[in-house]
Design a protein around this motif. Structure first.
Motif, short mmCIF file in Angstrom:
data_model
loop_
_atom_site.label_atom_id
_atom_site.label_comp_id
_atom_site.label_asym_id
_atom_site.label_seq_id
_atom_site.Cartn_x
_atom_site.Cartn_y
_atom_site.Cartn_z
N TRP A 62 0.83 -1.21 0.00
CA TRP A 62 0.00 0.00 0.00
C TRP A 62 0.86 1.25 0.00
N ALA A 63 0.21 2.38 -0.23
CA ALA A 63 0.89 3.67 -0.17
C ALA A 63 -0.14 4.74 0.23
N SER A 64 0.33 5.86 0.76
CA SER A 64 -0.57 6.90 1.26
C SER A 64 -1.34 7.56 0.13
N TRP A 65 -0.76 7.57 -1.07
CA TRP A 65 -1.41 8.23 -2.19
C TRP A 65 -2.41 7.33 -2.90
N CYS A 66 -2.53 6.10 -2.46
CA CYS A 66 -3.40 5.11 -3.09
C CYS A 66 -4.82 5.26 -2.53
N GLY A 67 -5.75 5.70 -3.36
CA GLY A 67 -7.13 5.97 -2.93
C GLY A 67 -7.82 4.77 -2.29
N PRO A 68 -7.83 3.61 -2.95
CA PRO A 68 -8.51 2.44 -2.36
C PRO A 68 -7.91 2.01 -1.01
N ALA A 92 1.77 -5.30 6.37
CA ALA A 92 1.52 -4.25 5.39
C ALA A 92 2.88 -3.71 4.97
N ILE A 93 3.10 -3.60 3.68
CA ILE A 93 4.38 -3.06 3.18
C ILE A 93 4.10 -1.72 2.52
N ASN A 94 4.61 -0.67 3.14
CA ASN A 94 4.38 0.68 2.63
C ASN A 94 5.43 1.04 1.58
N LEU A 95 4.96 1.64 0.49
CA LEU A 95 5.86 1.96 -0.62
C LEU A 95 6.02 3.46 -0.84
N ASP A 96 5.66 4.26 0.16
CA ASP A 96 5.82 5.71 0.02
C ASP A 96 7.29 6.08 -0.07
N GLU A 97 7.54 7.13 -0.85
CA GLU A 97 8.91 7.63 -0.99
C GLU A 97 9.38 8.24 0.34
N HIS A 98 8.45 8.95 1.02
CA HIS A 98 8.78 9.62 2.27
C HIS A 98 8.02 8.97 3.42
N GLU A 99 8.73 8.62 4.45
CA GLU A 99 8.13 7.91 5.58
C GLU A 99 7.01 8.72 6.23
N GLN A 100 7.19 10.05 6.27
CA GLN A 100 6.20 10.90 6.95
C GLN A 100 4.83 10.79 6.30
N ASP A 101 4.79 10.57 4.99
CA ASP A 101 3.50 10.41 4.30
C ASP A 101 2.76 9.19 4.86
N ALA A 102 3.51 8.13 5.07
CA ALA A 102 2.91 6.91 5.61
C ALA A 102 2.45 7.13 7.05
N VAL A 103 3.26 7.84 7.81
CA VAL A 103 2.92 8.11 9.21
C VAL A 103 1.65 8.95 9.30
N GLN B 32 5.92 2.11 -13.15
CA GLN B 32 5.44 0.97 -12.36
C GLN B 32 4.33 1.44 -11.43
N PRO B 33 3.43 0.52 -11.04
CA PRO B 33 2.30 0.91 -10.19
C PRO B 33 2.74 1.61 -8.91
N TRP B 34 3.85 1.18 -8.30
CA TRP B 34 4.28 1.79 -7.04
C TRP B 34 5.02 3.10 -7.24
N GLU B 35 5.22 3.48 -8.51
CA GLU B 35 5.90 4.75 -8.79
C GLU B 35 4.91 5.87 -9.10
N ARG B 36 3.61 5.55 -9.00
CA ARG B 36 2.61 6.54 -9.43
C ARG B 36 2.31 7.57 -8.35
N GLY B 37 3.03 7.51 -7.26
CA GLY B 37 2.81 8.46 -6.18
C GLY B 37 3.01 9.90 -6.64
N ARG B 38 4.03 10.12 -7.44
CA ARG B 38 4.31 11.49 -7.90
C ARG B 38 3.20 11.97 -8.84
N LEU B 39 2.70 11.07 -9.66
CA LEU B 39 1.62 11.44 -10.59
C LEU B 39 0.34 11.77 -9.83
N ALA B 40 0.21 11.20 -8.62
CA ALA B 40 -1.00 11.41 -7.83
C ALA B 40 -0.97 12.73 -7.08
#
Lengths: 169, 80
Positions: A62-68, A92-103, B32-40
């Motif tokens: 998952w990631a913080s920017w992921c709507g679902p 859960a494996i977070n894929l955010d570039e910045h940890e703070q976004d996940a927090v 890649q799907p996990w790289e779409r954060g910037r686009l979002a």
């Protein structure tokens, strides 16, 4: 047709064939899930998939920017509570570039199961993730039982049924 | 009179074609799907801020009201 032109066309066809076969090598039910060692979010201590051998594991990317994910995480938390103490682990494996976004995300949608971080995205690459979020149910030998690309509330019952089926001797 | 029939050797054409195709293939790098954060991110939106956009459209249509605003002009002689 001269040989060099034939060789050229053959090279292009070979490249295209390679690209298509690579795309089809996604993780599928029955495959052994690749092991990983990742830090726990905000704690830093490392956890590996092999730490959970002989246990049923549900892995969610998952990631913080992921709507679902705003919908899925609270529902997974309820599922985690339902199967607490029954030998079913949630990761859960977070894929955010910045940890703070996940927090920040978890501050709004808290979960009590283990959240790992993979900012370098080695794990989703190894697991051939095709959508966000994607989750996998692994059996006791870390083999993929089922995977869900994307999230819909109807997945919850499917996940519940799959876990119950695994628990049945 | 000399004919301008300059035909490059097949080997040269194949070489350039191969090089061009190699460059095209190397440019195939899907997100890649996990790289779409910037686009979002909001700043990556093509439409921009909806309020600002509505204000811009209002100003534009007010300025261009004499010629019909943002609506396309009708046919005919243009006198109505």
């Amino acid at each position: 047709m001269p040989c060099s032109l034939k060789a050229c066309i053959g090279f292009v066809i070979a490249c295209m064939a390679l690209l298509t076969t690579t795309a089809s090598l996604a993780l599928e039910p029955g495959d052994k899930a690749p092991d990983f060692t990742l830090p726990v979010l905000q704690q830093g201590n490392l956890k590996s998939l092999s730490d959970y051998r002989a246990e049923i594991v549900y892995v969610d990317f998952w990631a913080s920017w992921c709507g679902p994910c705003r919908q899925s995480l609270p529902l997974y938390e309820s599922l985690f509570q339902e199967f607490a103490g029954q030998g079913v682990k949630f990761l859960a494996i977070n894929l955010d570039e910045h940890e703070q976004d996940a927090v920040n995300f978890l501050a709004e949608h808290p979960v009590s199961y283990t959240v790992l971080r993979d900012a370098a995205a080695h794990t989703p690459e190894a697991w051939q993730i095709k959508a966000m979020p994607t989750s996998f149910l692994l059996d006791e030998s870390s083999r993929v039982v089922k995977l869900w690309a994307g999230f819909e509330p109807s997945h919850l019952q499917e996940i519940r049924n799959a876990i119950l089926e695994l628990q049945t001797p | 009179m000399r004919s301008w029939n300059c035909r490059l050797p097949e080997r040269v054409i194949s070489g350039w074609l191969g090089l061009a195709l190699l460059c095209l293939l190397s440019a195939c790098a899907p997100v890649q799907p996990w790289e779409r954060g910037r686009l979002a991110q909001e700043r990556m939106s093509l439409e921009g801020d909806p309020l600002l956009q509505a204000m811009d459209e209002h100003v534009y249509s007010s300025k261009e009201a004499a010629s019909g605003g943002i609506e396309a002009a009708g046919g005919g002689c243009g006198c109505n």
